[in-house]
Design a protein around this motif. Structure first.
Motif, short mmCIF file in Angstrom:
data_model
loop_
_atom_site.label_atom_id
_atom_site.label_comp_id
_atom_site.label_asym_id
_atom_site.label_seq_id
_atom_site.Cartn_x
_atom_site.Cartn_y
_atom_site.Cartn_z
N LEU A 131 0.86 -1.18 0.00
CA LEU A 131 0.00 0.00 0.00
C LEU A 131 0.90 1.23 0.00
O LEU A 131 1.85 1.31 0.78
N GLY A 132 0.60 2.15 -0.88
CA GLY A 132 1.36 3.40 -0.95
C GLY A 132 0.43 4.57 -1.20
O GLY A 132 -0.59 4.45 -1.89
N PHE A 133 0.77 5.68 -0.66
CA PHE A 133 -0.04 6.89 -0.86
C PHE A 133 0.81 8.11 -0.50
O PHE A 133 1.91 7.99 0.07
N GLN A 134 0.27 9.28 -0.80
CA GLN A 134 0.95 10.55 -0.54
C GLN A 134 0.04 11.43 0.30
O GLN A 134 -1.15 11.56 0.02
N GLN A 179 4.83 -10.28 8.43
CA GLN A 179 5.83 -9.24 8.62
C GLN A 179 5.43 -8.07 7.72
O GLN A 179 4.94 -8.27 6.61
N SER A 180 5.63 -6.86 8.19
CA SER A 180 5.33 -5.68 7.40
C SER A 180 6.45 -4.67 7.57
O SER A 180 7.09 -4.60 8.61
N ASN A 181 6.66 -3.91 6.50
CA ASN A 181 7.71 -2.89 6.50
C ASN A 181 7.08 -1.53 6.18
O ASN A 181 6.15 -1.44 5.37
N LEU A 182 7.59 -0.50 6.82
CA LEU A 182 7.13 0.88 6.60
C LEU A 182 8.27 1.68 6.00
O LEU A 182 9.38 1.69 6.53
N MET A 183 7.98 2.34 4.89
CA MET A 183 8.93 3.27 4.27
C MET A 183 8.26 4.64 4.23
O MET A 183 7.11 4.77 3.82
N LYS A 184 9.00 5.65 4.66
CA LYS A 184 8.44 7.00 4.74
C LYS A 184 9.47 7.99 4.23
O LYS A 184 10.67 7.85 4.45
N THR A 185 8.98 9.01 3.55
CA THR A 185 9.81 10.11 3.07
C THR A 185 9.08 11.41 3.37
O THR A 185 7.99 11.64 2.86
N GLY A 210 4.97 4.18 2.22
CA GLY A 210 4.90 2.88 1.57
C GLY A 210 4.86 1.76 2.60
O GLY A 210 5.68 1.72 3.51
N LEU A 211 3.90 0.84 2.46
CA LEU A 211 3.75 -0.30 3.36
C LEU A 211 3.80 -1.56 2.53
O LEU A 211 3.13 -1.67 1.48
N SER A 212 4.58 -2.52 2.99
CA SER A 212 4.69 -3.80 2.28
C SER A 212 4.75 -4.92 3.29
O SER A 212 5.16 -4.73 4.44
N GLY A 213 4.29 -6.12 2.86
CA GLY A 213 4.27 -7.26 3.76
C GLY A 213 4.38 -8.56 2.98
O GLY A 213 4.46 -8.60 1.75
N SER A 214 4.42 -9.65 3.75
CA SER A 214 4.59 -10.97 3.15
C SER A 214 3.27 -11.59 2.72
O SER A 214 3.22 -12.49 1.90
N GLY A 215 2.16 -11.09 3.28
CA GLY A 215 0.86 -11.61 2.89
C GLY A 215 0.53 -12.96 3.44
O GLY A 215 -0.24 -13.71 2.85
N THR A 216 1.04 -13.36 4.61
CA THR A 216 0.78 -14.68 5.17
C THR A 216 -0.12 -14.64 6.39
O THR A 216 -0.32 -15.65 7.04
N GLY A 217 -0.62 -13.47 6.76
CA GLY A 217 -1.51 -13.36 7.92
C GLY A 217 -2.95 -13.41 7.53
O GLY A 217 -3.34 -13.66 6.39
N GLY A 272 -11.31 -3.80 10.65
CA GLY A 272 -10.75 -2.49 10.45
C GLY A 272 -9.66 -2.19 11.47
O GLY A 272 -9.52 -2.85 12.49
N GLY A 273 -8.93 -1.15 11.19
CA GLY A 273 -7.85 -0.76 12.10
C GLY A 273 -7.25 0.56 11.64
O GLY A 273 -7.88 1.35 10.94
N SER A 274 -6.02 0.79 12.04
CA SER A 274 -5.32 2.02 11.68
C SER A 274 -4.22 1.69 10.69
O SER A 274 -3.50 0.71 10.84
N VAL A 275 -4.10 2.53 9.66
CA VAL A 275 -3.07 2.34 8.65
C VAL A 275 -1.76 2.97 9.13
O VAL A 275 -0.75 2.29 9.29
N VAL A 276 -1.78 4.27 9.37
CA VAL A 276 -0.62 4.97 9.90
C VAL A 276 -1.11 6.08 10.82
O VAL A 276 -2.27 6.50 10.77
N THR A 277 -0.19 6.55 11.65
CA THR A 277 -0.44 7.73 12.48
C THR A 277 0.61 8.77 12.14
O THR A 277 1.81 8.49 12.17
N LEU A 278 0.15 9.97 11.80
CA LEU A 278 1.03 11.07 11.43
C LEU A 278 1.17 12.02 12.61
O LEU A 278 0.17 12.39 13.23
#
Length: 781
Positions: free
Chosen positions: A676-679, A704-710, A721-728, A733-739
């Motif tokens: 998942l990616g967004f601006q 496992q999930s990784n967070l990339m931020k710029t 940018g959020l990426s994961g292995s897709g095995t869960g 619902g929940g929270s995507v990110v907190t700014l």
């Protein structure tokens, strides 16, 4: 020689006078009509009338001056409008205004220059449009060459400068980007080697993953390794092999790795270094310099006190650690507003009652001898004459001064309130001083004797502060308590002391002071009182003997009482303006590597899914590879339309300058996303992005999930940018990110919006996501 004789008759003179008067009346009428038209806003018609008035009376200097002044004002307004249209690239409108100005004043240099500049702007606009097309096609160098002509002729051309900045940013991004391995090289592998030759292990790994592995000539050929790992990425496998073999790697490209021995000499040869400048806002550069040298062992570092900046040269890992350290320390000091009230209450009572009898009697004899009796003491002054003459002078011959009685009936009450109510804003751990009063001059004369002549007198003036002096030093604690060191000094002039010999003057100063340390809550008021001065003075003037009688003595005496009492009350209230804000846990605790190697993250292995490569080796010969197995995935029917997942904001709608706020982007249903990616866009003049914290939405569907931020504070953009292995398994619902933002300026409405959403479902295909409405925040002071 000819003689010209002019003969004027009475009719000729009358005709000339009438013509002159008519011309003057016509000029005045035209001038008045022109001024009325100008005041009505009809500038061109008014100027035409003024020009006719000038022609009617060519010798009238006032008409010519008025015409020139109003013509210049009109042309200047038109030129300003034309320049504004030209700056907005409305070339046709600007040209029409310039031409109009030239019709009014054909000699206007500003209009002529504007026309020439307008022609240049049209030509430059075409060149910039061509350069923009080249840049969009990927020909950055061609676009740069096209812009060169424009910037040489007009270095302040806005569109050209903007395009030049975009070209430079793209080039800088390519230069600063560190080479990394492609995402396909993070696929999972399982390796089982026991005492295998290191070069053969790397050869097997290279053939399987497609990574080019180069070995330095000094890597020992007899190195052996044993590794048993399951479901780790190729990159992690390489790091584990290097760790146990005392080797290091350098990523040359997205599919090439260079391996070399981990020795100081090789590190100097192959380890890339960066230069980073830190422009500090609040921190002391000397302290930051000491911190970086102590913790990161950086040797190449320079401090520029003039610009309050630090420049360091070190490895990329050290640079990243220094960035975190500086961000944690370069924070604004809180401030406190101290509301102080100082009240001095004075009460005095002065009474003087009784009869004041004369205390001096002077007798003067005819011979000039004066006999004076004062307060029972006799004195005789001898003037020319003899003692015999004094003794033989009859008493009736003496002359006495007139005697007078005074009845004192005075009773005076005085109440005085002196109030000072200053407001002081002071930074944490800084001193603030207040002085309310006068600076009294004290004159001192120094006499320097001279062997011959008059002594030299040197005078000097010194000033004493008399009044109220208040000195405070606050210390703001994390629990919003304020400790305040207070020094209060209230002084006044008691009396003036003169030195008749040297001619100097001094003052006797009365003072009351107090020093204390308070600890108050934000907004709590403390009153300090009890600085009391109480004086009671009594005096009596009595006739000797008669004034000492028990009752009748009141008739021969005058009594005075002087009573005064004053008290000083100090009230102080602290109000915190900028608060101490504890940074997030990510900013105060992070990995820094080992004693010999700096790393911004821990050396860990992350599970990467199922096996992508497996081999078993005995001491030398590797076992054959097993067929690759893919990770189990959940199939999605091809004809099933993706269900849209709505995103929403959760956070405050109001804030104050100096606050730190958090906005959470929530999902209404399970994401089921593998990436998942967004601006995020925001106003950088109002908000300062501090951090991006990963939520639990991706973790529900990914082991496992990784967070990339710029974060780009200058443009007000955050790329996530959020990426994961897709095995869960997604559960809801929940929270995507907190700014996390810091509020830096007031604004009636500041919006945070999400755009450019890209996603990939864990089962393949795309994921439909509905962007939320922009979140509006009202910021006040």
């Amino acid at each position: 020689m000819h003689r010209l004789n002019l003969h004027f008759t009475g009719n000729n003179i009358l005709f000339l006078l009438a013509a002159t008067m008519l011309a003057g009346c016509a000029g005045q009428r035209l001038h008045d009509e022109g001024m009325e038209l100008l005041q009505a806003g009809r500038s061109e018609e008014g100027l035409a009338k003024l020009e006719e008035a000038t022609k009617a009376e060519p010798g009238n200097l006032s008409y010519r001056t008025t015409l020139a002044r109003y013509r210049e004002q009109l042309v200047n307004r038109m030129l300003a409008n034309a320049n504004s249209e030209r700056a907005q690239e409305h070339y046709d409108a600007a040209q029409a205004i310039y031409e109009h100005a030239l019709r009014i004043d054909p000699q206007s240099n500003g209009a002529k220059d504007g026309m020439a500049s307008l022609a240049m702007d049209r030509r430059h606009a075409k060149i910039v449009a061509e350069a923009t097309g080249l840049f969009k096609k990927g020909d950055a160098e061609g676009a740069r060459a096209a812009l060169k002509t424009v910037l040489l002729e007009n270095p302040r051309n806005g569109p050209a400068l903007l395009l030049q900045q975009q070209i430079d940013e793209q080039a800088a991004k390519g230069l600063l980007a560190e080479p990394t391995l492609q995402g396909k090289f993070r696929k999972p592998v399982t390796m089982q080697f026991r005492d295998a030759n290191l070069k053969m292990v790397f050869e097997a790994l290279s053939r399987t993953s497609g990574i080019n592995i180069l070995l330095d000539k000094d890597v020992r050929a007899d190195l052996k390794t044993s590794i048993f790992v399951k479901d780790v990425s190729v990159e992690d496998a390489i790091d584990l092999i290097l760790l146990q073999s005392q080797l290091e790697k350098k990523i040359i490209s997205d599919n090439t790795v260079f391996i070399y021995p981990n020795t100081p000499a090789k590190l100097k040869d192959y380890q890339d270094l960066k230069i980073r400048s830190f422009h500090l806002t609040n921190a002391d550069p000397k302290q930051v310099l000491t911190m970086i040298k102590t913790l990161l062992k950086t040797k190449d570092i320079f401090i520029n006190e003039k610009t309050n900046s630090i420049v360091m040269r070190d490895t990329p890992e050290a640079i990243r650690l220094a960035e975190k350290m500086v961000a944690d320390q370069d924070i604004a000091d809180p401030e406190v507003m101290l509301e102080v009230e100082v009240l001095e209450v004075s009460t005095s009572r002065l009474s003087e009652l009784g009869i004041k009898w004369p205390d001096t009697l002077t007798l003067t004899s005819p011979t000039g001898t004066t006999l004076t009796t004062s307060a029972g003491v006799q004195s005789t002054t001898n003037v020319p004459g003899s003692l015999g003459q004094l003794l033989h002078t009859p008493l009736k011959s003496y002359t006495a001064t007139p005697l007078s009685l005074a009845l004192n009936l005075m009773l005076q009450d005085t109440d005085t309130n002196l109030l000072a109510s200053p407001r002081i804003r002071v930074r944490n751990h800084e001193k603030a001083k207040i002085m309310i009063g006068d600076r009294v001059p004290v004159i001192t004369n120094a006499v320097t004797p001279v062997s011959t002549g008059t002594p030299v007198v040197t005078g000097s003036v010194q000033y004493l502060d008399v009044g109220m002096k208040l000195e405070v030093e606050p210390e703001i604690h994390l629990d919003n308590d304020v400790s305040i060191k207070i020094n209060l000094d209230v002084s006044s002039i008691v009396k003036q002391v003169n030195n008749p010999i040297s001619g100097t003057q001094a003052y006797q100063i009365g003072t009351r002071n107090a020093s204390t340390v308070l600890r108050l809550k934000d907004g709590e008021t403390q009153i300090l009182a009890g600085l009391i001065s109480d004086e009671d003075r009594r005096n009596a003037n009595k006739v000797p003997g008669l004034g000492q009688l028990p009752i009748l003595g009141r008739l021969f005496s005058s009594h005075g009482d002087n009573t005064s009492k004053s008290e000083i009350v100090l009230s102080i209230t602290p109000r915190i303006v900028g608060r101490n804000i504890l940074p997030d846990a990510r900013e105060v605790e992070y990995w820094s590597g080992t004693e010999s190697t700096l790393r911004s993250s821990a050396l860990t292995m992350k599970s990467s899914g199922s096996v992508g490569f497996s081999s078993v080796a005995q001491p030398v010969v590797p076992a054959p590879r097993q067929p690759a197995a893919k990770a189990p995935v959940t199939a999605t029917p091809a004809d099933a339309a993706p269900q849209a997942v709505a995103l929403s904001w959760d956070g405050p709608n109001q804030a104050k300058v100096g606050d730190r706020i958090s906005l959470t982007l929530n999902n209404s249903a399970p994401l089921g996303a593998k990436s998942l990616g967004f601006q995020v866009s925001y106003d950088p003049a109002v908000l300062k992005a501090v951090d991006v914290i990963e939520g639990d939405a991706m973790k529900q569907n990914n082991a496992q999930s990784n967070l990339m931020k710029t974060i780009n504070q200058k443009s007000g953009n955050i790329v996530v940018g959020l990426s994961g292995s897709g095995t869960g398994e997604a559960s809801g619902g929940g929270s995507v990110v907190t700014l996390v933002f810091e509020v830096t300026a007031a604004a009636p409405s500041s919006q945070i919006s999400v755009r450019n959403i890209t996603s990939a479902a864990s089962g393949g295909g795309s994921l439909a996501l509905a962007a939320p409405e922009p979140h509006a925040i009202t910021v006040t002071q």
